[in-house]
Design an enzyme around this catalytic site. Structure first.
Site, PDB file in Angstrom:
ATOM      1  N   SER A 128      -1.808  -7.363   2.125  1.00 24.30           N
ATOM      2  CA  SER A 128      -3.079  -7.952   1.704  1.00 24.30           C
ATOM      3  C   SER A 128      -2.905  -8.756   0.436  1.00 24.30           C
ATOM      4  O   SER A 128      -3.756  -9.568   0.094  1.00 24.30           O
ATOM      5  CB  SER A 128      -4.101  -6.863   1.372  1.00 24.30           C
ATOM      6  OG  SER A 128      -4.234  -5.968   2.414  1.00 24.30           O
ATOM      7  N   HIS A 140      -1.577 -12.366   7.701  1.00 25.04           N
ATOM      8  CA  HIS A 140      -2.608 -11.472   7.172  1.00 25.04           C
ATOM      9  C   HIS A 140      -3.769 -11.398   8.149  1.00 25.04           C
ATOM     10  O   HIS A 140      -4.569 -12.329   8.256  1.00 25.04           O
ATOM     11  CB  HIS A 140      -3.063 -11.974   5.787  1.00 25.04           C
ATOM     12  CG  HIS A 140      -4.012 -11.054   5.113  1.00 25.04           C
ATOM     13  ND1 HIS A 140      -5.045 -11.491   4.318  1.00 25.04           N
ATOM     14  CD2 HIS A 140      -4.101  -9.699   5.114  1.00 25.04           C
ATOM     15  CE1 HIS A 140      -5.715 -10.442   3.868  1.00 25.04           C
ATOM     16  NE2 HIS A 140      -5.162  -9.362   4.330  1.00 25.04           N
ATOM     17  N   GLU A 150      -4.521 -15.271   8.212  1.00 23.30           N
ATOM     18  CA  GLU A 150      -3.974 -16.181   7.203  1.00 23.30           C
ATOM     19  C   GLU A 150      -2.461 -16.229   7.419  1.00 23.30           C
ATOM     20  O   GLU A 150      -1.801 -15.188   7.403  1.00 23.30           O
ATOM     21  CB  GLU A 150      -4.282 -15.667   5.796  1.00 23.30           C
ATOM     22  CG  GLU A 150      -5.743 -15.807   5.406  1.00 23.30           C
ATOM     23  CD  GLU A 150      -6.021 -15.284   3.995  1.00 23.30           C
ATOM     24  OE1 GLU A 150      -6.602 -16.027   3.196  1.00 23.30           O
ATOM     25  OE2 GLU A 150      -5.651 -14.126   3.694  1.00 23.30           O
ATOM     26  N   ASN A 205      -8.994 -12.774   0.389  1.00 24.36           N
ATOM     27  CA  ASN A 205      -9.173 -11.615  -0.502  1.00 24.36           C
ATOM     28  C   ASN A 205      -9.557 -12.030  -1.916  1.00 24.36           C
ATOM     29  O   ASN A 205     -10.246 -11.285  -2.615  1.00 24.36           O
ATOM     30  CB  ASN A 205      -7.930 -10.730  -0.523  1.00 24.36           C
ATOM     31  CG  ASN A 205      -7.989  -9.694   0.588  1.00 24.36           C
ATOM     32  OD1 ASN A 205      -9.024  -9.494   1.194  1.00 24.36           O
ATOM     33  ND2 ASN A 205      -6.868  -9.042   0.840  1.00 24.36           N
TER      34      ASN A 205
HETATM   35  N1  LIG Z   1      -7.180  -1.954   5.692  1.00 28.57           N
HETATM   36  C1  LIG Z   1      -7.445  -3.249   5.797  1.00 28.57           C
HETATM   37  O1  LIG Z   1      -8.586  -3.671   5.978  1.00 28.57           O
HETATM   38  C2  LIG Z   1      -6.321  -4.257   5.713  1.00 28.57           C
HETATM   39  C3  LIG Z   1      -6.588  -5.607   5.997  1.00 28.57           C
HETATM   40  C4  LIG Z   1      -5.529  -6.524   5.980  1.00 28.57           C
HETATM   41  C5  LIG Z   1      -4.265  -6.101   5.641  1.00 28.57           C
HETATM   42  N2  LIG Z   1      -4.037  -4.777   5.344  1.00 28.57           N
HETATM   43  C6  LIG Z   1      -2.663  -4.383   5.014  1.00 28.57           C
HETATM   44  O2  LIG Z   1      -2.073  -3.773   6.148  1.00 28.57           O
HETATM   45  C7  LIG Z   1      -1.117  -2.788   5.724  1.00 28.57           C
HETATM   46  C8  LIG Z   1      -1.453  -1.458   6.365  1.00 28.57           C
HETATM   47  O3  LIG Z   1      -2.750  -1.059   5.978  1.00 28.57           O
HETATM   48  P1  LIG Z   1      -3.584   0.034   6.799  1.00 28.57           P
HETATM   49  O4  LIG Z   1      -4.978  -0.037   6.291  1.00 28.57           O
HETATM   50  O5  LIG Z   1      -3.292  -0.100   8.252  1.00 28.57           O
HETATM   51  O6  LIG Z   1      -2.870   1.375   6.253  1.00 28.57           O
HETATM   52  P2  LIG Z   1      -2.779   2.817   6.947  1.00 28.57           P
HETATM   53  O7  LIG Z   1      -2.541   3.780   5.832  1.00 28.57           O
HETATM   54  O8  LIG Z   1      -3.929   3.034   7.879  1.00 28.57           O
HETATM   55  O9  LIG Z   1      -1.458   2.704   7.842  1.00 28.57           O
HETATM   56  C9  LIG Z   1      -0.159   2.603   7.342  1.00 28.57           C
HETATM   57  C10 LIG Z   1       0.778   3.230   8.359  1.00 28.57           C
HETATM   58  O10 LIG Z   1       2.128   2.935   7.971  1.00 28.57           O
HETATM   59  C11 LIG Z   1       2.905   4.078   8.264  1.00 28.57           C
HETATM   60  N3  LIG Z   1       4.120   4.019   7.461  1.00 28.57           N
HETATM   61  C12 LIG Z   1       4.264   4.232   6.139  1.00 28.57           C
HETATM   62  N4  LIG Z   1       5.569   4.073   5.779  1.00 28.57           N
HETATM   63  C13 LIG Z   1       6.240   3.744   6.911  1.00 28.57           C
HETATM   64  C14 LIG Z   1       7.599   3.458   7.195  1.00 28.57           C
HETATM   65  N5  LIG Z   1       8.517   3.473   6.254  1.00 28.57           N
HETATM   66  N6  LIG Z   1       7.936   3.156   8.475  1.00 28.57           N
HETATM   67  C15 LIG Z   1       6.994   3.135   9.461  1.00 28.57           C
HETATM   68  N7  LIG Z   1       5.694   3.406   9.243  1.00 28.57           N
HETATM   69  C16 LIG Z   1       5.315   3.714   7.991  1.00 28.57           C
HETATM   70  C17 LIG Z   1       1.986   5.262   7.926  1.00 28.57           C
HETATM   71  O11 LIG Z   1       2.426   6.471   8.520  1.00 28.57           O
HETATM   72  C18 LIG Z   1       0.650   4.766   8.467  1.00 28.57           C
HETATM   73  O12 LIG Z   1       0.478   5.132   9.812  1.00 28.57           O
HETATM   74  C19 LIG Z   1      -1.163  -2.783   4.183  1.00 28.57           C
HETATM   75  O13 LIG Z   1      -0.173  -3.636   3.698  1.00 28.57           O
HETATM   76  C20 LIG Z   1      -2.544  -3.339   3.909  1.00 28.57           C
HETATM   77  O14 LIG Z   1      -2.642  -3.942   2.641  1.00 28.57           O
HETATM   78  C21 LIG Z   1      -5.022  -3.850   5.386  1.00 28.57           C
END
Ligand SMILES: NC(=O)c1ccc[n+]([C@@H]2O[C@H](COP(=O)([O-])OP(=O)(O)OC[C@H]3O[C@@H](n4cnc5c(N)ncnc54)[C@H](O)[C@@H]3O)[C@@H](O)[C@H]2O)c1
Length: 285
Positions: free
Chosen positions: A119, A142, A154, A192
């Site tokens: 993000s 993104h 994005e 963002n």
């Molecule tokens: N939440 C949102 O609205 C949003 C929007 C856009 C981008 N993002 C980005 O997407 C990414 C994930 O966010 P999320 O909300 O899905 O988080 P989340 O916590 O729901 O999911 C993250 C997942 O990654 C897994 N994980 C962690 N370390 C790992 C590894 N070494 N190998 C494999 N899997 C691993 C975890 O077990 C978990 O299932 C982040 O970078 C976040 O900034 C989030």
């Protein structure tokens, strides 16, 4: 090159649905997480999304079976060696992401496109975790939550991303029904930065006692035409993540993105949002 075989790393809120939209477009998608239970949970959630979250007009049980069969869960990243594009969606932490990129750099085909769904972390900085030869194939993609509904992606070019890699990644997103926009590798990218400026002002209004979160959400929906209010959206994306991103924006831009005390307070109180049943609002678990 047209992408037919993808890999997604991290089967959380974002990764699972990123896998879903490519699977719906008929692509083969390997989905990786650290534990089998996380993958089982993700597939269960995706099955529910297919039942309820998507227009069922042209949707049959067979479509659902075919889509879910396109997703291959694995805890072993060695399985990613034949993937043409890999999207990383693990925790928003440069160190954790860096370890993942270092690992897959040794496994992936040299032509494989590597994308991060970060993000807020710089794509150029993240790309330093792969070999110099691979940096041309490193881009940012993104996606927005919930991925099965939000059309925007994005597409971020790091300092070394090649025009060809950006084009291939953009086309893959279009194949999955998304509408990509191109954004330079500035911290927070475009959407963002705008969103956090709005959120900080909404949080200030609550701190001042000028409005309740409920009234601000109504104001944004009925006065500005937003489909979701800022507090509802903060609860959806997770306040813990919002604070992490806020800190990264503050590092880059200074006071103008200083995370508001009330956001720090709600995170310290464990009210991450929908995920945990409580944020600005209360939710049925
Ligand atoms: N939440 C949102 O609205 C949003 C929007 C856009 C981008 N993002 C980005 O997407 C990414 C994930 O966010 P999320 O909300 O899905 O988080 P989340 O916590 O729901 O999911 C993250 C997942 O990654 C897994 N994980 C962690 N370390 C790992 C590894 N070494 N190998 C494999 N899997 C691993 C975890 O077990 C978990 O299932 C982040 O970078 C976040 O900034 C989030």
């Amino acid at each position: 090159m047209q992408i037919a075989k993808l890999g997604v790393i991290g089967a959380g809120m974002m990764g699972a649905e990123i896998a879903l939209v490519f699977a719906m477009a008929g692509k083969s998608v390997m989905l990786n997480d650290t534990a089998q239970e996380r993958l089982d949970e993700a597939l269960k959630k995706l099955s529910a999304v297919l039942d309820t979250g998507i227009s069922r007009k042209f949707w049959t049980e067979e479509d659902k079976t075919v889509t879910l069969a396109n997703i291959i869960p694995t805890t072993n990243l060695q399985d990613f060696s034949d993937r043409q594009m890999v999207i990383e969606a693990v925790f928003e932490d440069a160190e954790v992401k860096g370890q993942v990129f270092k690992k897959i750099d040794k496994i992936l085909d040299p032509n494989c496109i590597v994308a991060s769904n970060t993000s807020s972390i710089s794509i150029t900085v993240l790309s330093a975790n792969v070999s110099e030869a691979r940096q041309k194939n490193f881009v940012g993609l993104h996606f927005f939550s919930p991925v099965h509904r939000m059309k925007l992606v994005e597409v971020i070019n790091g300092m070394d991303s090649s025009a060809e890699a950006l084009e291939v990644a953009t086309q893959a997103c279009k194949d999955a029904g998304k509408i990509p926009i191109q954004v330079k590798d500035v911290v927070g990218f475009a959407v963002n930065r705008m969103l956090f400026a709005l959120w900080n002002e909404a949080l200030r209004l609550v701190e001042e006692g000028a409005c309740t979160p409920e009234d601000i959400d109504i104001g944004c929906k009925l006065g500005l035409g937003h489909p979701v209010g800022p507090f509802e959206l903060m609860d959806l994306t997770s306040n813990t993540l919002n604070l992490q991103v806020g800190n990264i924006l503050e590092d880059a831009y200074g006071d103008r993105f200083h995370p508001r005390p009330i956001l720090k307070q709600i995170v310290a109180a464990g009210r991450a949002g929908r995920k945990v049943g409580r944020g600005w609002y209360k939710y049925e678990k």
